[in-house]
Design an enzyme around this catalytic site. Sequence first.
Site, PDB file in Angstrom:
ATOM      1  N   ASN A  29       0.817  -1.221   0.000  1.00  4.34           N
ATOM      2  CA  ASN A  29       0.000   0.000   0.000  1.00  4.34           C
ATOM      3  C   ASN A  29       0.846   1.264   0.000  1.00  4.34           C
ATOM      4  O   ASN A  29       0.522   2.236  -0.705  1.00  4.34           O
ATOM      5  CB  ASN A  29      -0.939   0.011   1.212  1.00  4.34           C
ATOM      6  CG  ASN A  29      -1.898  -1.151   1.190  1.00  4.34           C
ATOM      7  OD1 ASN A  29      -1.932  -1.909   0.214  1.00  4.34           O
ATOM      8  ND2 ASN A  29      -2.683  -1.316   2.248  1.00  4.34           N
ATOM      9  N   HIS A  71     -17.252  34.548 -32.371  1.00  2.00           N
ATOM     10  CA  HIS A  71     -18.391  33.803 -32.951  1.00  2.00           C
ATOM     11  C   HIS A  71     -18.047  33.234 -34.328  1.00  2.00           C
ATOM     12  O   HIS A  71     -18.921  33.089 -35.184  1.00  2.00           O
ATOM     13  CB  HIS A  71     -19.635  34.683 -33.075  1.00  2.00           C
ATOM     14  CG  HIS A  71     -19.949  35.458 -31.845  1.00  2.00           C
ATOM     15  ND1 HIS A  71     -20.654  34.922 -30.797  1.00  2.00           N
ATOM     16  CD2 HIS A  71     -19.609  36.720 -31.478  1.00  2.00           C
ATOM     17  CE1 HIS A  71     -20.758  35.832 -29.828  1.00  2.00           C
ATOM     18  NE2 HIS A  71     -20.122  36.922 -30.215  1.00  2.00           N
ATOM     19  N   SER A 114      -6.754  11.163 -49.236  1.00  2.00           N
ATOM     20  CA  SER A 114      -7.973  10.368 -49.212  1.00  2.00           C
ATOM     21  C   SER A 114      -7.787   9.187 -50.156  1.00  2.00           C
ATOM     22  O   SER A 114      -7.151   9.316 -51.206  1.00  2.00           O
ATOM     23  CB  SER A 114      -9.152  11.234 -49.656  1.00  2.00           C
ATOM     24  OG  SER A 114     -10.176  10.423 -50.171  1.00  2.00           O
ATOM     25  N   LYS A 153      -7.591  15.623 -52.018  1.00  2.00           N
ATOM     26  CA  LYS A 153      -7.601  15.907 -50.582  1.00  2.00           C
ATOM     27  C   LYS A 153      -6.228  15.863 -49.923  1.00  2.00           C
ATOM     28  O   LYS A 153      -5.380  15.056 -50.267  1.00  2.00           O
ATOM     29  CB  LYS A 153      -8.515  14.899 -49.859  1.00  2.00           C
ATOM     30  CG  LYS A 153      -9.968  15.021 -50.214  1.00  2.00           C
ATOM     31  CD  LYS A 153     -10.647  16.200 -49.553  1.00  2.00           C
ATOM     32  CE  LYS A 153     -10.985  15.949 -48.118  1.00  2.00           C
ATOM     33  NZ  LYS A 153     -12.158  15.159 -47.894  1.00  2.00           N
ATOM     34  N   ASN A 178      -5.554  16.012 -45.894  1.00  2.00           N
ATOM     35  CA  ASN A 178      -6.306  16.159 -44.648  1.00  2.00           C
ATOM     36  C   ASN A 178      -5.421  16.434 -43.432  1.00  2.00           C
ATOM     37  O   ASN A 178      -4.365  15.821 -43.291  1.00  2.00           O
ATOM     38  CB  ASN A 178      -7.111  14.886 -44.388  1.00  2.00           C
ATOM     39  CG  ASN A 178      -8.093  14.599 -45.514  1.00  2.00           C
ATOM     40  OD1 ASN A 178      -8.636  15.522 -46.116  1.00  2.00           O
ATOM     41  ND2 ASN A 178      -8.286  13.329 -45.825  1.00  2.00           N
ATOM     42  N   GLU A 233      -6.643  16.765 -36.215  1.00  2.00           N
ATOM     43  CA  GLU A 233      -7.953  16.193 -35.860  1.00  2.00           C
ATOM     44  C   GLU A 233      -7.804  15.171 -34.735  1.00  2.00           C
ATOM     45  O   GLU A 233      -8.655  15.071 -33.843  1.00  2.00           O
ATOM     46  CB  GLU A 233      -8.597  15.560 -37.098  1.00  2.00           C
ATOM     47  CG  GLU A 233      -9.033  16.605 -38.108  1.00  2.00           C
ATOM     48  CD  GLU A 233      -9.470  16.034 -39.459  1.00  2.00           C
ATOM     49  OE1 GLU A 233      -9.952  16.819 -40.274  1.00  2.00           O
ATOM     50  OE2 GLU A 233      -9.319  14.817 -39.681  1.00  2.00           O
ATOM     51  N   TYR A 257      -6.643   2.258   2.302  1.00  2.00           N
ATOM     52  CA  TYR A 257      -6.427   1.610   1.009  1.00  2.00           C
ATOM     53  C   TYR A 257      -7.594   0.687   0.665  1.00  2.00           C
ATOM     54  O   TYR A 257      -8.091  -0.056   1.515  1.00  2.00           O
ATOM     55  CB  TYR A 257      -5.117   0.796   0.991  1.00  2.00           C
ATOM     56  CG  TYR A 257      -4.909   0.165  -0.378  1.00  2.00           C
ATOM     57  CD1 TYR A 257      -4.319   0.880  -1.404  1.00  2.00           C
ATOM     58  CD2 TYR A 257      -5.390  -1.121  -0.653  1.00  2.00           C
ATOM     59  CE1 TYR A 257      -4.178   0.335  -2.674  1.00  2.00           C
ATOM     60  CE2 TYR A 257      -5.255  -1.674  -1.919  1.00  2.00           C
ATOM     61  CZ  TYR A 257      -4.650  -0.941  -2.926  1.00  2.00           C
ATOM     62  OH  TYR A 257      -4.528  -1.480  -4.186  1.00  2.00           O
ATOM     63  N   GLN A 265      -6.385   0.641  -7.404  1.00  2.00           N
ATOM     64  CA  GLN A 265      -5.623   0.070  -8.525  1.00  2.00           C
ATOM     65  C   GLN A 265      -6.090   0.653  -9.865  1.00  2.00           C
ATOM     66  O   GLN A 265      -5.362   0.649 -10.845  1.00  2.00           O
ATOM     67  CB  GLN A 265      -5.771  -1.452  -8.523  1.00  2.00           C
ATOM     68  CG  GLN A 265      -4.950  -2.159  -9.580  1.00  2.00           C
ATOM     69  CD  GLN A 265      -4.830  -3.639  -9.302  1.00  2.00           C
ATOM     70  OE1 GLN A 265      -4.127  -4.040  -8.389  1.00  2.00           O
ATOM     71  NE2 GLN A 265      -5.533  -4.448 -10.062  1.00  2.00           N
ATOM     72  N   LYS A 324      -4.324   3.739 -12.332  1.00  2.00           N
ATOM     73  CA  LYS A 324      -3.130   3.737 -13.167  1.00  2.00           C
ATOM     74  C   LYS A 324      -3.357   3.758 -14.677  1.00  2.00           C
ATOM     75  O   LYS A 324      -2.732   4.549 -15.385  1.00  2.00           O
ATOM     76  CB  LYS A 324      -2.249   2.531 -12.793  1.00  2.00           C
ATOM     77  CG  LYS A 324      -1.449   2.813 -11.521  1.00  2.00           C
ATOM     78  CD  LYS A 324      -0.676   1.638 -11.040  1.00  2.00           C
ATOM     79  CE  LYS A 324      -1.453   0.748 -10.105  1.00  2.00           C
ATOM     80  NZ  LYS A 324      -2.054   1.401  -8.933  1.00  2.00           N
TER      81      LYS A 324
HETATM   82  N1  ARG Z   1      -1.681  -3.400  -7.405  1.00  2.00           N
HETATM   83  C1  ARG Z   1      -2.062  -2.667  -6.248  1.00  2.00           C
HETATM   84  C2  ARG Z   1      -2.510  -1.257  -6.649  1.00  2.00           C
HETATM   85  O1  ARG Z   1      -2.256  -0.891  -7.714  1.00  2.00           O
HETATM   86  C3  ARG Z   1      -0.924  -2.577  -5.292  1.00  2.00           C
HETATM   87  C4  ARG Z   1      -1.321  -2.486  -3.877  1.00  2.00           C
HETATM   88  C5  ARG Z   1      -1.940  -3.741  -3.418  1.00  2.00           C
HETATM   89  N2  ARG Z   1      -2.353  -3.671  -2.081  1.00  2.00           N
HETATM   90  C6  ARG Z   1      -3.227  -4.529  -1.539  1.00  2.00           C
HETATM   91  N3  ARG Z   1      -3.532  -4.378  -0.302  1.00  2.00           N
HETATM   92  N4  ARG Z   1      -3.830  -5.441  -2.280  1.00  2.00           N
HETATM   93  O2  ARG Z   1      -3.114  -0.545  -5.896  1.00  2.00           O
END
Ligand code: ARG
Length: 459
Positions: free
Chosen positions: A110, A156, A277, A283, A285, A290, A317, A322, A325
């Site tokens: 954690n 505008h 195109s 064209k 583009n 975009e 926690y 998780q 990420k």
């Molecule tokens: N893979 C977990 C995360 O991204 C890591 C921490 C895991 N901790 C736990 N108590 N399961 O958060």
Amino acid sequence: MTLWGGRFIDKSDKLFKKFNTSLSFDYILAEEDITASISWSKILLKSNIINKKEQIKIEHALIELLQEIKNNSKNILLSNCEDIHSWVEEKLIDKIGELGKKLHTGRSRNDQITTDLKLWCKKIIHILLNNIIKLQKRLIILAESNKHVIMPGYTHLQRAQPITFSYWCLAYIEMLTRDFSRLEDVLKRLNTSPLGSGALSGTAWKIDREVLALSLGFNSATNNALDSVSDRDYVIELLSSASISMMHLSRLSEDIIFFNSGEANFIELSDAITSGSSLMPQKKNPDALELIRAKCGRVYGSLVSILVVLKSLPLSYNKDLQEDKEGLFDSIKTWNDCLCMTILVLKNIKIKYDICRQAAEEGYSNATELADYLVKKGLTFREAHHISGQIVLHAIKVQKPLHALKLSTFHIYSNLIENDIYQNITLESCLEKRISKGGVAPHQVDKEIIKVKKRLYVF
Ligand code: ARG
């Protein structure tokens, strides 16, 4: 072996195991996990939990591991470890045996994960700051070489008042300066180390967390372990900075897409950054732009997603965290790619001076000057605005720009108008009058360019 083997009798369900794992995306934190582990081994030595010989052995093995993954970090994905922390531990044990099992003393995944993630954010923020500066440098080059390019400024999406291409560049430099300072703010607040917070209530071992924090390049250790292991404010702040900056890049893209359109035709994008195109041979583009415009959406999506993950999340926690990420990694990559792509696009544009000027002349963008002229002759602005509006209407009917109207035509609407009207409504005169701070006057633009360059070339 799982990390929690002792407490469990039965094996994990395969489907659950797959669902629960994070290695497929947190492997990119390998370097940070190893760096933090090396610092952790040093603090274990300081606290007499391991001896010098053991620490050196652990450190050497970790450095070796770092070298291995630097060559090919994707190899990590071949393992079936649950996450990057268990992977590093497993590899360490493979290398040095039982001793490797000592490293996790006093530590929890954690506090590990948020330490790794903070280290990663710090690394990435420096790359982003650098690319924002690069983009600003590209814009200032454009600004310097296009001071003379007069074009319509829009409100505008209607031609409003004349501006210069330089001035347009300076507007985006301003936005990017705010993006830069927002990132610096994120960095300031995230610069505290959660390591040593343990699972949620601190570590039971005598560990100097401040020394540990400094060894990892943080300013200090965090204050409260319960908060530290579940704090993801820095992810939210980074994603909101990314979102705002992507919004700026999307607006810049949209402006250039419009300038490049057949309708405006102010610029030409080179072959290097456009595509054709498959069906229509004529064209060319603006795909790159975009895509930048559209990629803003996925960054906003990640911001909303992490906000929702954290909403009402009880301390401390929870595995919900998780989910911080993938969106973050994707968005940061997207933002960085878009900064680089914008730099490339700006290297590949040709500005069509004559067409820009003609568009500024055609759109009655000097109508405000006519009104201001009448104010100088003694009318109130409201009266002057009304008369100018009537004159513009006349000009539209006869399909002429204001400066092509005869003095006798002006007189139909106001006898206050004299021959000097013509010099007052030239595009140059429109620009030159806007001399106050932030205005489009060439003198102001020059001053701004010098100021911005002074700042940018410190980096
Ligand atoms: N893979 C977990 C995360 O991204 C890591 C921490 C895991 N901790 C736990 N108590 N399961 O958060």
